[in-house]
Scaffold this active site. Sequence first.
Site, mmCIF file in Angstrom:
data_model
loop_
_atom_site.group_PDB
_atom_site.id
_atom_site.type_symbol
_atom_site.label_atom_id
_atom_site.label_comp_id
_atom_site.label_asym_id
_atom_site.label_seq_id
_atom_site.Cartn_x
_atom_site.Cartn_y
_atom_site.Cartn_z
ATOM 1 N N GLY A 441 15.635 3.790 22.365
ATOM 2 C CA GLY A 441 14.477 3.247 23.058
ATOM 3 C C GLY A 441 13.742 4.328 23.831
ATOM 4 O O GLY A 441 13.725 5.506 23.445
ATOM 5 N N SER A 442 13.169 3.949 24.958
ATOM 6 C CA SER A 442 12.289 4.865 25.697
ATOM 7 C C SER A 442 13.003 6.019 26.381
ATOM 8 O O SER A 442 12.348 6.931 26.898
ATOM 9 C CB SER A 442 11.477 4.088 26.733
ATOM 10 O OG SER A 442 10.558 3.220 26.076
ATOM 11 N N THR A 443 14.352 6.022 26.419
ATOM 12 C CA THR A 443 15.031 7.207 26.954
ATOM 13 C C THR A 443 14.758 8.416 26.066
ATOM 14 O O THR A 443 14.925 9.561 26.498
ATOM 15 C CB THR A 443 16.555 6.977 27.052
ATOM 16 O OG1 THR A 443 17.078 6.650 25.766
ATOM 17 C CG2 THR A 443 16.869 5.844 28.034
#
Length: 705
Positions: A441-443
Site C-alpha cells: 500500500g502507501s508505505t
Amino acid sequence: MRKKNRRVLVIALGVALVAVVVVLSQPPLLESLLKFAHAPIKKVSRPDELLKQYFTYISSDQYEDMYEMLAAQSQASISNEDFVAKNKGIYNGIDAKNITITIGQITENKKSECKIVEYSIHMDTAPGEISYTNNAIFNLNEEKEYKMLWSTHTIFPNLNPSDKVRVKTLTARRGCIYDRNREMLAGPGTASVVGFVPGKMSKDGEVTPPSTPAPNYNEDDIAKIAELLEMSPEGIVKKLKASYVKDDTFVVLRSISKDATELTEELLTVKGILISDTPVRYYPLGEKASHLVGYIQGINAEELEVLREQGYHANSILGKAGLEKIYEEQLRAKDGCEIIIVDSNGELKETLAKKNAIDGKDIVLTIDSWVQSQLYDLFAEDKSSSVAMNPKTGEVLALVSTPTYDANDFVLGMPMSKWTTLSEDENKPMLNRFKSALCPGSTMKALTAAIGINTGIISPDDDFGHSGLRWRKDGSWGGYYVTTTKEYDGSANIENALVYSDNIYFAKAAMKIGADTFAEQLINIGFEERIPFEYGLYSSTISSTETFTSEIQLADSGFGQGQILINPIHLASIYAAFVNEGNILQPRLIYEHDSVPIIWKENAFSPETAKSVLDGLIQVIERGTGKDAKIPRVTLAGKTGTAEIKQSKDDKTGTELGWFAILTADENVKKPVLVITMVEDVKNRGGSHYVVSRIKKLFGQEVWK
C-alpha cells in the site's frame, strides 16, 4: 592278438587277488587294518578359531549358537534361556558393534587337556570404544572337541554373577534463549505431571468387560479424568492395563501447566490421582512470542532416520518451529552416556566407557520482551504482524504475529481437540505473518520518492500538477483510472504527496522514472533477493516476472499496488535508511554488546535523498495522514498505508490491509525505535487509521521520550 592280451589281464588280476589274500591272512596286519577302519573321524577345532567364532555370533544375535560352544559344566551352571537373556541384554543394551578380536599367546595344560587362549577385544558402543584383554579356557570333551569354560568374566573380566551392567544417560541442558535484558524467552521450567496410582484407585465399578483380566476401576472416575485432561477413557484404561503396571506404579497420563490451579484442584478430587513436578522447556511469554521463539518436541521416527548419524536418539528433543528450529544446532543438548558395572548393592564398580554430556549454548537476542509484549497486547485480537527495530543499529526489538498459539501447549502435549481447533481456525493462528511478503500500500510511496530523487529524475520541488481524484495517462488505458482520496492545496510535490498520500502523484512518478530504472532501483535496495536475516523470510518481489509488464502495473506499483510485495522486516530496514544517511542496515536478531551496525546496502540513497524523504515523513505525522500518532516532545516520522486486496481490478468485495510505518526522527531520543505494523481486514474499520490509533499508545509512553 586280442585273445593274448585278454589272457595276460586275467592272469594279472589273479596274481593280485592271491597277493591280497596272502597279506590279509597275516594276523598282526589284519588287526591293524581293522582298527583303522573303525576309528572315529577327528572333529577337533583349534581353540583360537572357536573363540573368534564365538564373538562373531554376537553381531548376528546367534546367542543360542554361542551356548552350544560351552563346556558341559558351564551349561550346567546356566540354562540356555538365561544365557541368551543375559548376553543379549548386555551386548544389545550397550549397542556393541564392530567387534574385533586379536589372539595372543595360547598355553596348553596337558594334564587337564585344556588350552588357555589369551586375547584382546575391541568393540564400539554408544559412549565409545570398549577394549580389554582376557583369557578363555577350552577343555576337550569325550568327543575330543574343544568347549569353552564360560563365566560372566567372559563378558567383561570384572563382571561377577551378581553384578549388573548399566547404560546410564548423562543428561545435557538445552541452551536457553534470552532477550537483550537477559530475560528468559525459552529455558527450564516446571510442569505438573498427572497420573493414577492403581492401588489407590476406587474399584467399585466396572470399566472393562467381565471377561477381561483387569481390575474393575471406577468408571465414573475414569470418565471424569478423561474429560478434565481431554483424553479418551479407552486411552486411560489402556495405560492402566500395560504389562508393567503394578499397584504402586505411577501411571503417567499427561502434563499440565503449573499455573492450572483450578484444574489441579479438580483432578485431586478423584481417588488415586497423583500430581508431581516434572522439568520441561518453558516459554515465559507464551502466546506473545510463540511465532518468534517456536517450540520443541520429541523427535519422530522420520526425523530420527535422518539425524541418527548426528547423535540423536529415540529420546532426543528437537526444535520444531521458530528460533528453536533455526538455532537447533547451537541450542541442542548433546546427552552423554556411560556404561558401568555395579555390584549387588548398586555401587559403582567399574566404568567401561563414557561420553560426557555437552550442554547447548545460550542465545541472547536483540528482542526486548517489553516491546514484544506491548505490540502483542495492542493487536492480540487482529490478524496482524509487527516489527520493531532500533533504526540506528538494525537490531530487531520485536517480531509479533497474531493470532497465535501458546508454545507451552506443544511441550506439555496438546490434546487433539485443541490441535484441531488451531489447525482449522479460519484466522490461521499457526501462520507466521511477519515472514510473509505482502502488498505494501502507501508505505511504498517513501520508496518511490527516494528512488525518484536519488536517480535525479524527480526533484523534491517538482510540481506534477493536480488531477482531481482520478487520473489516467490517456485513452490507451481504457476505463482504468488511478484514484486518490483527497484533494489538497499547494504544490503537488513530494512532501505534499507524502503528507496527503496522493496515489496519482506516485503513479505519475513511477511512470516518469520508467519501468527499467524503477525495477533496477528496487533490486538495488533488496527486492528479488534473500533478506540477510537469521529468521527465514519471504523475499520482497517486484512482480511475478521480476519486471513491469504494462504501464498500468508500473503506475500502480508506484503507490504500492500492482503486483509488488514486500516483507515487513525488509520494509523496516529501508525506512531506517532515512535516519542513516541512506545506508540500509542489515536487520539483526542476535545481540552483541556495543556491536557496530552492519550495512546491507551502502549508499542505497544519498544523504540528501534520505533527508528529503525523512522531512516529508515527519510532516506526515505533523499534519498529514499520520497526525493522530503525534505525541509531545518527540519528533516522529511515518507513513500510513491501505492496500487493497482484490481478485481483479473490478472486484468490489476485496479486503484491505492497514499499514503504519513510524520511527523516532529525533537524534536526541533516549531509545530510537521504528515500528512497522500490518493489520488485515481493516476495511470498514478505519483503514490504516485503525493501526495508527493503537501504535500511538506504544509511542506515547515515557520510555521513548
